[in-house]
Motif scaffolding. Sequence first.
Motif, PDB file in Angstrom:
ATOM      1  N   LEU A  55       0.830  -1.206   0.000  1.00  0.00           N
ATOM      2  CA  LEU A  55       0.000   0.000   0.000  1.00  0.00           C
ATOM      3  C   LEU A  55       0.865   1.257   0.000  1.00  0.00           C
ATOM      4  CD1 LEU A  55      -2.823  -1.095   2.469  1.00  0.00           C
ATOM      5  CD2 LEU A  55      -3.042  -0.691   0.007  1.00  0.00           C
ATOM      6  N   ARG A  56       2.035   1.196   0.618  1.00  0.00           N
ATOM      7  CA  ARG A  56       2.954   2.337   0.558  1.00  0.00           C
ATOM      8  C   ARG A  56       3.487   2.508  -0.860  1.00  0.00           C
ATOM      9  NH1 ARG A  56       4.398   0.627   5.918  1.00  0.00           N
ATOM     10  NH2 ARG A  56       6.162  -0.619   5.169  1.00  0.00           N
ATOM     11  N   VAL A  57       3.718   1.394  -1.563  1.00  0.00           N
ATOM     12  CA  VAL A  57       4.121   1.470  -2.975  1.00  0.00           C
ATOM     13  C   VAL A  57       3.004   2.100  -3.789  1.00  0.00           C
ATOM     14  CG1 VAL A  57       4.690   0.121  -5.033  1.00  0.00           C
ATOM     15  CG2 VAL A  57       5.718  -0.485  -2.832  1.00  0.00           C
ATOM     16  N   VAL A  58       1.765   1.690  -3.527  1.00  0.00           N
ATOM     17  CA  VAL A  58       0.622   2.281  -4.229  1.00  0.00           C
ATOM     18  C   VAL A  58       0.577   3.784  -3.990  1.00  0.00           C
ATOM     19  CG1 VAL A  58      -1.902   2.375  -4.329  1.00  0.00           C
ATOM     20  CG2 VAL A  58      -0.743   0.158  -4.236  1.00  0.00           C
ATOM     21  N   GLU A  59       0.823   4.203  -2.752  1.00  0.00           N
ATOM     22  CA  GLU A  59       0.845   5.638  -2.439  1.00  0.00           C
ATOM     23  C   GLU A  59       1.886   6.362  -3.280  1.00  0.00           C
ATOM     24  OE1 GLU A  59      -0.797   7.654  -0.464  1.00  0.00           O
ATOM     25  OE2 GLU A  59      -2.001   6.362   0.830  1.00  0.00           O
ATOM     26  N   ARG A  60       3.070   5.777  -3.386  1.00  0.00           N
ATOM     27  CA  ARG A  60       4.127   6.413  -4.175  1.00  0.00           C
ATOM     28  C   ARG A  60       3.742   6.466  -5.650  1.00  0.00           C
ATOM     29  NH1 ARG A  60       7.414   3.532  -0.437  1.00  0.00           N
ATOM     30  NH2 ARG A  60       7.808   1.793  -1.850  1.00  0.00           N
ATOM     31  N   LEU A  61       3.134   5.406  -6.135  1.00  0.00           N
ATOM     32  CA  LEU A  61       2.740   5.364  -7.550  1.00  0.00           C
ATOM     33  C   LEU A  61       1.660   6.389  -7.850  1.00  0.00           C
ATOM     34  CD1 LEU A  61       2.646   1.500  -8.153  1.00  0.00           C
ATOM     35  CD2 LEU A  61       4.375   3.115  -8.984  1.00  0.00           C
ATOM     36  N   GLU A  62       0.739   6.575  -6.929  1.00  0.00           N
ATOM     37  CA  GLU A  62      -0.354   7.519  -7.161  1.00  0.00           C
ATOM     38  C   GLU A  62       0.144   8.961  -7.203  1.00  0.00           C
ATOM     39  OE1 GLU A  62      -4.182   6.323  -7.488  1.00  0.00           O
ATOM     40  OE2 GLU A  62      -2.432   5.529  -8.497  1.00  0.00           O
ATOM     41  N   LYS A  63       1.295   9.206  -6.598  1.00  0.00           N
ATOM     42  CA  LYS A  63       1.863  10.554  -6.612  1.00  0.00           C
ATOM     43  C   LYS A  63       2.811  10.756  -7.790  1.00  0.00           C
ATOM     44  CE  LYS A  63       1.631  10.869  -1.561  1.00  0.00           C
ATOM     45  NZ  LYS A  63       2.413  10.926  -0.303  1.00  0.00           N
ATOM     46  N   ASP A  64       3.010   9.728  -8.583  1.00  0.00           N
ATOM     47  CA  ASP A  64       3.970   9.782  -9.692  1.00  0.00           C
ATOM     48  C   ASP A  64       3.215   9.948 -11.001  1.00  0.00           C
ATOM     49  OD1 ASP A  64       5.990   9.415 -11.577  1.00  0.00           O
ATOM     50  OD2 ASP A  64       7.009   7.890 -10.382  1.00  0.00           O
ATOM     51  N   ASN A  65       3.204  11.172 -11.527  1.00  0.00           N
ATOM     52  CA  ASN A  65       2.475  11.442 -12.765  1.00  0.00           C
ATOM     53  C   ASN A  65       3.043  10.683 -13.958  1.00  0.00           C
ATOM     54  OD1 ASN A  65       0.692  13.188 -11.493  1.00  0.00           O
ATOM     55  ND2 ASN A  65       2.036  14.960 -11.809  1.00  0.00           N
ATOM     56  N   ARG A  66       4.285  10.221 -13.833  1.00  0.00           N
ATOM     57  CA  ARG A  66       4.876   9.480 -14.948  1.00  0.00           C
ATOM     58  C   ARG A  66       4.121   8.190 -15.221  1.00  0.00           C
ATOM     59  NH1 ARG A  66      10.693   8.110 -13.230  1.00  0.00           N
ATOM     60  NH2 ARG A  66       9.505   7.605 -11.339  1.00  0.00           N
ATOM     61  N   LEU A  67       3.595   7.565 -14.160  1.00  0.00           N
ATOM     62  CA  LEU A  67       2.912   6.293 -14.357  1.00  0.00           C
ATOM     63  C   LEU A  67       1.621   6.473 -15.139  1.00  0.00           C
ATOM     64  CD1 LEU A  67       2.751   3.272 -13.885  1.00  0.00           C
ATOM     65  CD2 LEU A  67       1.571   3.724 -11.731  1.00  0.00           C
ATOM     66  N   SER A  68       0.804   7.458 -14.766  1.00  0.00           N
ATOM     67  CA  SER A  68      -0.441   7.675 -15.498  1.00  0.00           C
ATOM     68  C   SER A  68      -0.164   8.027 -16.950  1.00  0.00           C
ATOM     69  CB  SER A  68      -1.277   8.768 -14.831  1.00  0.00           C
ATOM     70  OG  SER A  68      -0.556   9.981 -14.751  1.00  0.00           O
ATOM     71  N   THR A  69       0.904   8.775 -17.190  1.00  0.00           N
ATOM     72  CA  THR A  69       1.278   9.108 -18.568  1.00  0.00           C
ATOM     73  C   THR A  69       1.676   7.855 -19.337  1.00  0.00           C
ATOM     74  OG1 THR A  69       2.022  11.309 -17.896  1.00  0.00           O
ATOM     75  CG2 THR A  69       2.839  10.475 -20.007  1.00  0.00           C
ATOM     76  N   ALA A  70       2.471   7.002 -18.706  1.00  0.00           N
ATOM     77  CA  ALA A  70       2.899   5.757 -19.358  1.00  0.00           C
ATOM     78  C   ALA A  70       1.713   4.849 -19.638  1.00  0.00           C
ATOM     79  CB  ALA A  70       3.932   5.043 -18.488  1.00  0.00           C
ATOM     80  N   ILE A  71       0.784   4.764 -18.681  1.00  0.00           N
ATOM     81  CA  ILE A  71      -0.394   3.917 -18.879  1.00  0.00           C
ATOM     82  C   ILE A  71      -1.273   4.479 -19.983  1.00  0.00           C
ATOM     83  CG2 ILE A  71      -2.542   3.150 -17.778  1.00  0.00           C
ATOM     84  CD1 ILE A  71      -0.962   2.832 -15.188  1.00  0.00           C
TER      85      ILE A  71
END
Length: 208
Positions: free
Chosen positions: A171-187
């Motif tokens: 869940l802490r990894v999920v928190e970090r991912l949700e704050k990383d705009n790069r992931l939504s852009t990549a998806i």
Amino acid sequence: LWLGQDGFDYAFQADYATLWQHEIDGIREVAGHDPDCEISLEYKPNEPRSYSLMPDAATTLLAIREIGLPNLGVTLDFAHVLYADEQPAFAAALVARHSKLLGVHLNDGYAKRDDGLMVGAVHTLQTIELLRQIRRDGYAGAIYFDTFPDMTGLDPIHECEVNIATVKRMLRVVERLEKDNRLSTAIDRQDAVASQAIIQEAMLGPEN
């Protein structure tokens, strides 16, 4: 409800239309008994029957739609979903779109049977993706551990403690991912290489 006995084992054993109608009628009667009580359907491809009437997310959602009662929903068991050859986060997204998620059983396995292994032991990324998906869909219910420590002589208390710690880390990894705009852009670009790099960084830290 895990409808494990509801199915068949042989060709020419059952009238499928009648079998399905009995299933729909039975679930409708249970769910209609108390509209304030939520009834959740947990699917599994087979075992103990060779073929289950509720083998996957799509069939379960079809039944819920046919029954048409608002207090029905779905419980996702991670190992069952793998066993059904489904991607857990995709199954969760379909459930959120067409019904509602009422329970989550976390465990793991090799997708050949219902192994009931410890959380993240085999499918770490898929577990993190599922946790991210259900969070985005607004799931606020309990997360259960449907694991089988007694099958191999593991200490069940210690196993549960490790499962809890693992999920908290995820869940802490999920928190970090949700704050990383790069992931939504990549998806958005369906750029799997970029998304894998971002997820590995969130899990394992930067390269240097």
